[in-house]
Write a protein that holds these residues in place. Structure first.
Motif, short mmCIF file in Angstrom:
data_model
loop_
_atom_site.label_atom_id
_atom_site.label_comp_id
_atom_site.label_asym_id
_atom_site.label_seq_id
_atom_site.Cartn_x
_atom_site.Cartn_y
_atom_site.Cartn_z
N UNK A 144 -55.29 12.19 82.03
CA UNK A 144 -54.32 12.91 81.20
C UNK A 144 -53.44 11.96 80.41
N UNK A 145 -53.25 10.75 80.97
CA UNK A 145 -52.43 9.75 80.28
C UNK A 145 -53.26 8.95 79.28
N UNK A 160 -52.98 13.10 74.78
CA UNK A 160 -52.63 12.50 76.07
C UNK A 160 -51.13 12.35 76.26
N UNK A 161 -50.71 12.33 77.52
CA UNK A 161 -49.28 12.15 77.83
C UNK A 161 -48.97 10.66 77.89
N UNK A 162 -48.75 10.09 76.73
CA UNK A 162 -48.44 8.67 76.64
C UNK A 162 -46.95 8.45 76.36
N UNK A 203 -43.36 14.65 77.45
CA UNK A 203 -44.75 14.85 77.83
C UNK A 203 -44.81 15.29 79.30
N UNK A 215 -47.37 16.85 82.69
CA UNK A 215 -48.65 17.25 83.29
C UNK A 215 -48.36 18.24 84.40
N UNK A 237 -50.10 3.85 82.33
CA UNK A 237 -49.10 3.27 81.41
C UNK A 237 -47.85 2.89 82.19
N UNK A 280 -44.19 3.51 81.08
CA UNK A 280 -43.61 4.85 80.98
C UNK A 280 -42.81 5.20 82.23
#
Ligand SMILES: Cc1ncc(C[n+]2csc(CCOP(=O)(O)OP(=O)(O)O)c2C)c(N)n1
Ligand code: SF4
Lengths: 345, 250
Positions: free
Chosen positions: A63-64, A190-192, B63, B65, B83, B86
């Protein structure tokens, strides 16, 4: 290289830098290889607390926006079923390896194909599909791993590589494709982090309004229909004048090839269809073949799972027989030859 | 004219679905204020649980999820590892964090996963209509403990903050409450520290927040605050359970 290690190296060369696993025989070499290599190339290898956690880490990483992968064997794949359903429902790309062992329950660690239904019919809950690749040599395992990541990204869905302990442990010479020749995929969903430059992205599979959810599911079905049209892969031999055609995949197909050759030496007109993609299933070639032969035979390391899809495809055009060994027993060329002989009497 | 009160930027401009008197709304606001104050909205990824706060992905302007029931810490691990720069937080109820997701919680904490966990302890399963939670108090009546939670049959409630504080991984664990202005301010400070710790790469932080569920407790919002003070706080003492910066502990 061993099959399991070849999968791991191929994944790395296909730019996978995030692997989440949990030990289980007969696929532990994949984790071991990743554990050694990932830290050296700035990647992540993480031994999760369970297969449930591992597949959910894959969900988060996918997802990322990164290429993420997990591998396991049958009992572990059962635990991943929940995560796979969520991954499919959130349209996330990832690669899952199942080095199948005999079941049900703890079963045994020897080669089996008894997870066919679980792989191609879903396994988790809901209307969803995974692309399922079933290589039958180590080179094909390598190529399938590259393909798996590309297909996953192209269609935003989970792709499974289905092998067994035999493929995992076997050694064959291989060459690796060049990842530079492969397409790249833009993951603007994407969740970046928004970086305060775009609207927030949401990875989600929940839709409270039935009509909305139905629309999302049908849209996904359309994608599946497209995949059925364009991504079917199989190998065939001797279909032209065959009286009998044997259908088998993976390790079993290797044994079947020996049996088919022995049968041909006896003068029996026998052909072979080896599905490489189990979903999408090569239904079209099976349907076409069924109209021209006396009978078909499905050989599997199970009590008969793929045979149901062959019968659906054949749609009564010819009888479809089944021969299987299960529980970790590999069929022998002689055992299969015996079946082929019976079919032409 | 000076603006003295407004919606935090990190909170989306949509109505909450929460019942009146529910603590979820307050805690959402606190998290959003902290994100604004630390100026991290653009780098923040939230992970919503399964529970009443499942729609958190609609409420935070970052963002998000949505995770399967209990799996938020595993999902957050994947997000963070993908990442690492983040800022990743989970927002979870007690059923999510302390029952179905216990393993994911404990192991994310043990790994010292550099994430922030916001834990709403309302001693009940809200979303499914008021069943017993792992945090339900002894004697507490719920749909699935209709005669009150009995030790012989249902065992003892879990104190997650105390339990996780025994691990070496976490950098900060504090139990707070949102039953009064003073405690709400205290909760906000704790949430801020839990995010700051992540920015400073100190590792796993969790803020447990004693919360109300008037709907399933069968009490008015005001009565709920009283019930929380009288019953929950004695069993779940407020305070710091772990702080690698050496803050004073309970
Ligand atoms: C695998 C799975 N099991 C059960 C459920 C049903 N379920 C939804 S929310 C919930 C409990 C949530 O309670 P809690 O985590 O305490 O959060 P709250 O609703 O109180 O905020 C349950 C059991 C589910 N969605 N998925
Ligand atoms: S059911 Fe309880 S936890 Fe859920 S929104 Fe209502 S008050 Fe809040």
């Amino acid at each position: 290289m061993k099959g399991n290690e070849a999968i791991a190296e191929a994944a790395i060369r296909a730019n996978c830098r995030h692997f989440f696993g949990y030990p289980i025989t007969p696929q532990t070499e994949i984790s071991a290889y990743m554990a050694k290599r990932m830290p050296k190339i700035g990647g992540t290898f993480l031994q999760a607390e369970s297969e449930v956690a591992a597949i959910n880490m894959v969900y988060g990483a996918a997802g990322a926006g990164v290429r993420a992968m997990t591998s396991s064997s049958s009992p572990g794949i059962s635990l991943k079923a929940e995560g796979l359903s969520y991954i499919a429902g959130a349209d996330l790309p990832c690669v899952v390896v199942n080095i199948v062992r005999a079941g049900p329950g703890l079963g045994g660690i020897q080669p089996a194909q008894s997870d066919y239904f679980q792989a191609v019919k879903g396994g988790g809950h809901g209307d969803y599909k995974m692309i399922v690749l079933a290589p039958s040599s180590i080179q094909e395992t390598v190529d399938s791993t590259f393909d798996a990541f590309d297909l996953a990204d192209k269609y935003r869905m989970p792709v499974m590589i289905l092998g067994d302990g035999m493929l995992g442990q076997m050694m064959e010479p291989i060459s690796f494709p060049d990842s530079a020749d492969r397409p790249t995929y833009d993951k603007d969903w994407a969740t970046t982090g928004t970086k305060n430059k775009r609207r927030a992205n949401v990875i989600n599979s929940l839709y409270i309004q039935p009509e909305e959810l139905e629309q999302v599911i049908w849209a996904r079905e359309e994608k599946y229909r497209e995949i059925e049209k364009t991504e079917v892969k199989y190998e065939s031999e001797g279909l032209g004048d065959a009286d009998v055609v044997v259908v088998a995949y993976g390790t079993t197909a290797r044994v079947v090839k020996a049996a088919v050759k022995a049968a041909a030496d006896e003068g029996i007109k026998v052909g072979l269809i080896r599905p490489v993609t189990l979903w999408p299933f090569p239904s079209e070639i099976i349907a076409k073949t069924a109209k021209n032969v006396k009978a078909m035979l499905s050989v599997e390391m199970s009590t008969g799972q793929m045979v149901e899809d062959i019968r659906l495809a054949a749609n009564g055009a010819c009888p479809v027989a089944f021969y299987g060994r299960t529980g970790g027993v590999i069929p022998t060329p002689d055992g299969i030859l015996e079946q082929i002989r019976r079919m032409v009497i | 004219m000076e603006i003295v009160f407004q919606r935090p930027k990190a909170l989306a401009d949509v109505p909450f679905h929460y019942c009146s008197g529910c603590s979820h709304g307050i805690v959402h606001r606190l998290v959003a204020e902290v994100i604004d104050e630390l100026d991290i909205a653009g780098d923040t990824i939230g992970v919503a649980p399964v529970g009443c706060s499942v729609f958190a992905y609609n409420y935070f302007n970052v963002d998000m999820q949505q995770a399967a029931h209990g799996r938020a810490p595993a999902v957050a691990t994947g997000v963070k590892r993908a990442n690492p720069d983040n800022i990743v937080f989970t927002y979870q109820g007690d059923g999510d964090l302390a029952a179905i997701g216990t393993a994911e919680t404990v192991h994310a904490a043990a790994r010292g996963e550099n994430i922030t966990v916001i834990f709403i302890n309302n001693a009940i399963y809200g979303m499914t209509g008021g069943q017993m939670a792992p945090t339900t108090l002894v004697g507490q009546v719920t749909q699935t403990s209709p005669y009150g939670r009995k030790i012989e049959a249902q065992g003892y409630p879990i104190r997650m903050s105390e339990m996780l504080a025994t691990l070496e991984g976490p950098s900060f664990i504090k139990r707070c409450s949102v039953d009064s202005v003073k405690n709400i301010n205290d909760t906000k400070n704790a949430i801020k520290k839990a995010f700051q710790n992540q920015m400073d790469k100190k590792g796993f932080s969790m803020v447990e927040i004693l919360s109300t569920c008037p709907t399933n407790w069968g009490l008015s919002p005001v009565e709920s605050l009283g019930w929380l003070r009288e019953n929950m706080i004695p069993h779940y003492p407020l305070g710091v359970y772990k702080d690698i910066d050496g803050g004073e502990k309970v």
